[in-house]
Design a protein around this motif. Sequence first.
Motif: not given
Ligand code: HEM
Length: 160
Positions: A7, A14, A70-71, A146
């Motif tokens: 995370h 990002v 993560m997922i 995103a």
């Molecule tokens: C353009 C690409 C991406 C951007 C800009 C992005 C951005 C973010 C941001 C800003 C968060 C929030 C973190 C927080 O609030 O603490 C997040 C969480 C998360 N992202 Fe992404 N992400 C991207 C791609 C992905 C991909 C490809 C996956 C998986 C298939 C993914 C899975 C997750 C998961 C599982 C969380 C939640 C973590 C938690 O609940 O603790 N992300 N992402």
Amino acid sequence: MLFYAMHIIHLLTVILWIGGLAFVTSIVLPMAIKTPDALQKVLLFQRVEHRFAKVARTYNVITGATGFVMIFLAGWHRTLFTRAGIPLTVMTMIWVFWFVMLWGLEPFVIKKMLTNMLKDPKMDIDGIFKRLNTMHWFMVFISLVAATAGVFVAHIPIVF
Ligand code: HEM
């Protein structure tokens, strides 16, 4: 523990990635557009874009890898393409779009286009830069979508 590490790395990557994109879009591109000499204009943008694209490819892989770890750790991959998984699906699809842009289009299409502009002075360079500007703001916008989807995944559960 691994989940938290992923995370943190996800979020920091990002920040660097989208922050860099916003810098190129809001500072470098307008500087290039305002440069009167066509050759200087293309060279300035080409040098920054090529360098940033390389770094962005690394950020794209790290963001994707940490996200997918993560997922799968949390079992959320089962929610992809379901109603409850809309924010996760949106984030993943935007990542896929970026993957195609950075690994498929940028090295072949954009790089070629900029090289052609240097070779052919009769090209409508101002028109192309206008389109590049629109394209970059669109990419900033979808990246923010995103990031917002990510905040929903992490903190705001969707209940239907
Ligand atoms: C353009 C690409 C991406 C951007 C800009 C992005 C951005 C973010 C941001 C800003 C968060 C929030 C973190 C927080 O609030 O603490 C997040 C969480 C998360 N992202 Fe992404 N992400 C991207 C791609 C992905 C991909 C490809 C996956 C998986 C298939 C993914 C899975 C997750 C998961 C599982 C969380 C939640 C973590 C938690 O609940 O603790 N992300 N992402």
